[in-house]
Design a protein around this motif. Structure first.
Motif, PDB file in Angstrom:
ATOM      1  N   ASP A 298       0.828  -1.209   0.000  1.00 10.27           N
ATOM      2  CA  ASP A 298       0.000   0.000   0.000  1.00 10.27           C
ATOM      3  C   ASP A 298       0.864   1.262   0.000  1.00 10.27           C
ATOM      4  OD1 ASP A 298      -2.220  -1.597  -0.042  1.00 10.27           O
ATOM      5  OD2 ASP A 298      -2.752  -1.304   2.061  1.00 10.27           O
ATOM      6  N   ALA A 299       1.964   1.225   0.760  1.00 11.74           N
ATOM      7  CA  ALA A 299       2.866   2.384   0.816  1.00 11.74           C
ATOM      8  C   ALA A 299       3.505   2.631  -0.554  1.00 11.74           C
ATOM      9  CB  ALA A 299       3.952   2.165   1.868  1.00 11.74           C
ATOM     10  N   PHE A 300       3.902   1.558  -1.221  1.00 11.96           N
ATOM     11  CA  PHE A 300       4.517   1.647  -2.552  1.00 11.96           C
ATOM     12  C   PHE A 300       3.540   2.243  -3.567  1.00 11.96           C
ATOM     13  CE2 PHE A 300       5.789  -0.968  -6.494  1.00 11.96           C
ATOM     14  CZ  PHE A 300       6.850  -0.144  -6.840  1.00 11.96           C
ATOM     15  N   ILE A 301       2.321   1.728  -3.554  1.00  7.68           N
ATOM     16  CA  ILE A 301       1.309   2.200  -4.516  1.00  7.68           C
ATOM     17  C   ILE A 301       0.913   3.649  -4.219  1.00  7.68           C
ATOM     18  CG2 ILE A 301      -1.051   1.830  -5.385  1.00  7.68           C
ATOM     19  CD1 ILE A 301       1.095  -0.188  -6.430  1.00  7.68           C
ATOM     20  N   THR A 302       0.828   3.998  -2.928  1.00  8.27           N
ATOM     21  CA  THR A 302       0.512   5.392  -2.561  1.00  8.27           C
ATOM     22  C   THR A 302       1.606   6.338  -3.060  1.00  8.27           C
ATOM     23  OG1 THR A 302      -0.760   4.686  -0.643  1.00  8.27           O
ATOM     24  CG2 THR A 302       0.047   6.954  -0.620  1.00  8.27           C
ATOM     25  N   SER A 303       2.864   5.910  -2.937  1.00  7.72           N
ATOM     26  CA  SER A 303       3.976   6.714  -3.454  1.00  7.72           C
ATOM     27  C   SER A 303       3.793   7.003  -4.934  1.00  7.72           C
ATOM     28  CB  SER A 303       5.309   5.970  -3.273  1.00  7.72           C
ATOM     29  OG  SER A 303       5.831   6.204  -2.000  1.00  7.72           O
ATOM     30  N   ILE A 304       3.416   5.969  -5.676  1.00  6.50           N
ATOM     31  CA  ILE A 304       3.264   6.116  -7.133  1.00  6.50           C
ATOM     32  C   ILE A 304       2.068   6.997  -7.475  1.00  6.50           C
ATOM     33  CG2 ILE A 304       2.786   4.849  -9.278  1.00  6.50           C
ATOM     34  CD1 ILE A 304       4.278   2.433  -7.952  1.00  6.50           C
ATOM     35  N   THR A 305       0.928   6.728  -6.831  1.00  3.20           N
ATOM     36  CA  THR A 305      -0.291   7.468  -7.194  1.00  3.20           C
ATOM     37  C   THR A 305      -0.243   8.933  -6.761  1.00  3.20           C
ATOM     38  OG1 THR A 305      -1.394   6.664  -5.181  1.00  3.20           O
ATOM     39  CG2 THR A 305      -1.789   5.425  -7.214  1.00  3.20           C
ATOM     40  N   THR A 306       0.519   9.228  -5.709  1.00  4.65           N
ATOM     41  CA  THR A 306       0.610  10.621  -5.243  1.00  4.65           C
ATOM     42  C   THR A 306       1.920  11.278  -5.681  1.00  4.65           C
ATOM     43  OG1 THR A 306       1.634   9.937  -3.157  1.00  4.65           O
ATOM     44  CG2 THR A 306      -0.776  10.105  -3.194  1.00  4.65           C
ATOM     45  N   ASN A 307       2.741  10.505  -6.404  1.00 10.93           N
ATOM     46  CA  ASN A 307       4.046  10.985  -6.862  1.00 10.93           C
ATOM     47  C   ASN A 307       4.908  11.507  -5.701  1.00 10.93           C
ATOM     48  OD1 ASN A 307       5.963  11.352  -8.872  1.00 10.93           O
ATOM     49  ND2 ASN A 307       5.404  13.487  -9.186  1.00 10.93           N
ATOM     50  N   THR A 308       4.905  10.750  -4.606  1.00  8.24           N
ATOM     51  CA  THR A 308       5.683  11.092  -3.409  1.00  8.24           C
ATOM     52  C   THR A 308       6.778  10.047  -3.218  1.00  8.24           C
ATOM     53  OG1 THR A 308       3.591  11.815  -2.425  1.00  8.24           O
ATOM     54  CG2 THR A 308       5.487  11.630  -0.941  1.00  8.24           C
ATOM     55  N   PRO A 309       8.039  10.454  -3.123  1.00 10.41           N
ATOM     56  CA  PRO A 309       9.107   9.456  -2.937  1.00 10.41           C
ATOM     57  C   PRO A 309       8.850   8.573  -1.709  1.00 10.41           C
ATOM     58  CG  PRO A 309      10.053  11.611  -3.403  1.00 10.41           C
ATOM     59  CD  PRO A 309       8.574  11.826  -3.212  1.00 10.41           C
ATOM     60  N   PRO A 310       9.093   7.272  -1.818  1.00  9.93           N
ATOM     61  CA  PRO A 310       8.845   6.374  -0.684  1.00  9.93           C
ATOM     62  C   PRO A 310       9.778   6.682   0.483  1.00  9.93           C
ATOM     63  CG  PRO A 310       9.993   5.207  -2.453  1.00  9.93           C
ATOM     64  CD  PRO A 310       9.640   6.550  -2.988  1.00  9.93           C
ATOM     65  N   SER A 311       9.250   6.549   1.713  1.00  3.42           N
ATOM     66  CA  SER A 311      10.105   6.795   2.884  1.00  3.42           C
ATOM     67  C   SER A 311      11.146   5.681   3.022  1.00  3.42           C
ATOM     68  CB  SER A 311       9.260   6.919   4.153  1.00  3.42           C
ATOM     69  OG  SER A 311       8.558   5.722   4.391  1.00  3.42           O
ATOM     70  N   ILE A 312      10.773   4.454   2.619  1.00  5.81           N
ATOM     71  CA  ILE A 312      11.739   3.342   2.688  1.00  5.81           C
ATOM     72  C   ILE A 312      12.422   3.259   1.325  1.00  5.81           C
ATOM     73  CG2 ILE A 312      12.121   0.967   3.440  1.00  5.81           C
ATOM     74  CD1 ILE A 312       9.266   1.026   4.634  1.00  5.81           C
ATOM     75  N   SER A 313      13.278   4.234   1.090  1.00  3.27           N
ATOM     76  CA  SER A 313      13.903   4.445  -0.217  1.00  3.27           C
ATOM     77  C   SER A 313      15.111   3.531  -0.423  1.00  3.27           C
ATOM     78  CB  SER A 313      14.386   5.896  -0.296  1.00  3.27           C
ATOM     79  OG  SER A 313      15.340   6.114   0.747  1.00  3.27           O
ATOM     80  N   GLY A 314      15.662   3.567  -1.621  1.00  2.00           N
ATOM     81  CA  GLY A 314      16.898   2.839  -1.892  1.00  2.00           C
ATOM     82  C   GLY A 314      18.018   3.288  -0.966  1.00  2.00           C
ATOM     83  N   GLU A 315      18.076   4.592  -0.702  1.00  2.00           N
ATOM     84  CA  GLU A 315      19.117   5.134   0.187  1.00  2.00           C
ATOM     85  C   GLU A 315      18.992   4.544   1.591  1.00  2.00           C
ATOM     86  OE1 GLU A 315      18.723   8.167  -3.101  1.00  2.00           O
ATOM     87  OE2 GLU A 315      17.361   6.894  -1.971  1.00  2.00           O
ATOM     88  N   GLU A 316      17.740   4.442   2.068  1.00  2.00           N
ATOM     89  CA  GLU A 316      17.500   3.857   3.397  1.00  2.00           C
ATOM     90  C   GLU A 316      17.873   2.374   3.403  1.00  2.00           C
ATOM     91  OE1 GLU A 316      16.044   5.081   6.603  1.00  2.00           O
ATOM     92  OE2 GLU A 316      17.223   6.626   5.626  1.00  2.00           O
ATOM     93  N   GLY A 317      17.464   1.675   2.346  1.00  2.00           N
ATOM     94  CA  GLY A 317      17.790   0.250   2.240  1.00  2.00           C
ATOM     95  C   GLY A 317      19.286   0.017   2.236  1.00  2.00           C
ATOM     96  N   LEU A 318      20.008   0.921   1.586  1.00  2.00           N
ATOM     97  CA  LEU A 318      21.460   0.778   1.497  1.00  2.00           C
ATOM     98  C   LEU A 318      22.126   0.988   2.861  1.00  2.00           C
ATOM     99  CD1 LEU A 318      23.921   0.240  -0.266  1.00  2.00           C
ATOM    100  CD2 LEU A 318      23.970   2.665  -0.849  1.00  2.00           C
TER     101      LEU A 318
END
Length: 340
Positions: A298-318
């Motif tokens: 749901d968080a991923f899809i919300t990011s896409i539909t609202t054009n908001t970068p995900p909080s659990i980003s690639g940078e965070e994952g790294l």
């Protein structure tokens, strides 16, 4: 609004229990394709959801041109497939650990940036209700500074979880790269960074294969962490908790202690130095036996539909991955490893 056209790459257990049902339940999603090297697997899901089935993800990307993909593959494939998907113009949700090396992680972040798509990592622990509640309490300041902690994730191993049982890729070094640390430890390095709003500065670790015969990947790890704030604690990952699965975190603070996931009904317990005890029933932490909605989809899809970068980003994952890589370096060298 048109629906987000999603393709699921890899039809193993994480897709079966989390990604596929959660995409199916999201009204903003149309699942358009499934990919798996085992043709019967992708075909079965395609038949169920009225989508297309593929055994080759590159063929799928070219033919279907999905808006977004879930990359639910062996760890060694996370980076190459995520990069190809980003280059094909798809938003990417990749399972953890996001990559096998720091270089791979950086390349994934760069590919997403270059193609103007989002890269999100499936660190679902942040979104579980007990952890969200714990974060809220910590941020309120009532417990004061976190001084010490322990965070642990252990279960009997992937053979009970994976669709392939003991023959799973989880046990193949070439596919998995890392064992319990990539499966469970990285969840906890991400969680402790998130809860404390802090970064790990030093890591020492004992990592080994204690009981899973015939595999070269780690089945146990015990790590010592020092945070930039000065807080110190332990991080444990195990595939040999044959009895008593554990997914708990305890934080000892200036004004009391917080226990997360230590009690079956009271998922968050705060015991203050003045004798006050607060108990919160906020919903369970997912286990292999009892799946809860992860919140990740749901968080991923919300990011896409609202054009908001995900909080659990690639940078965070790294950042969370680098803690685990440092732990392996500590095991290999017998030294305490500093993270920049």
């Amino acid at each position: 609004m048109s629906k987000v056209r999603v393709a699921v790459i890899g039809c193993g257990s994480i897709s079966k229990y989390r990604h596929i049902p959660e995409y199916a339940a999201n009204e903003n999603v149309e699942i358009v394709a499934f990919v798996d090297v085992v043709a019967e697997r992708s075909q079965a899901y395609a038949d169920k959801y009225g989508a297309l089935a593929f055994t080759d993800y590159k063929e799928m990307l070219a033919q279907v041109k999905p808006d977004a993909v879930s990359v639910n593959l062996p760890n060694a494939l996370h980076a190459p497939v995520s990069i190809d998907a980003a280059n094909a113009g798809a938003h990417v949700l990749v399972e953890k650990p996001m990559a096998a090396t720091e270089e791979e992680g950086l390349a994934m972040i760069e590919a997403a940036k270059k193609n103007g798509v989002f890269l999100m990592v499936g660190h679902n622990q942040r979104l579980m209700p007990p952890h969200a509640k714990a974060k809220e309490i910590l941020d309120s300041g009532k417990l004061g500074k976190v001084l010490t902690f322990r965070t642990s994730f252990g279960h009997p191993g992937p053979e009970g979880w994976s669709v392939d049982g003991r023959n799973s890729w989880f046990f193949e070094k070439e596919d998995a790269i890392m064992g319990a640390m990539g499966d469970l430890g990285v969840h906890k390095s991400d969680l402790i960074r998130y809860l404390l709003s802090d970064e790990v500065s030093e890591v020492g670790a004992f990592i080994g294969t204690l009981h899973k015969d015939g595999t070269q990947v780690d089945d146990n790890a015990t790590c010592l962490l020092r945070m930039k704030s000065g807080a110190i604690g332990s991080l444990v990952a195990s595939w040999t908790y044959y009895k008593g699965e554990d997914n708990s975190t305890v934080l000892w603070c200036e004004n009391g202690v917080m226990k997360i996931g230590t009690h079956p009904d009271d998922q968050v317990i705060v015991e203050l130095r003045d004798g006050t005890i607060e108990k919160y029933k906020v919903g369970a932490i997912s286990t292999n036996d009892k799946q809860e909605s992860s919140g990740v989809i749901d968080a991923f899809i919300t990011s896409i539909t609202t054009n908001t970068p995900p909080s659990i980003s690639g940078e965070e994952g790294l950042k969370s991955l680098k803690v685990i890589l440092a732990a392996f370096e500590s095991q290999a060298t017998g030294r305490i490893i500093s993270l920049d």
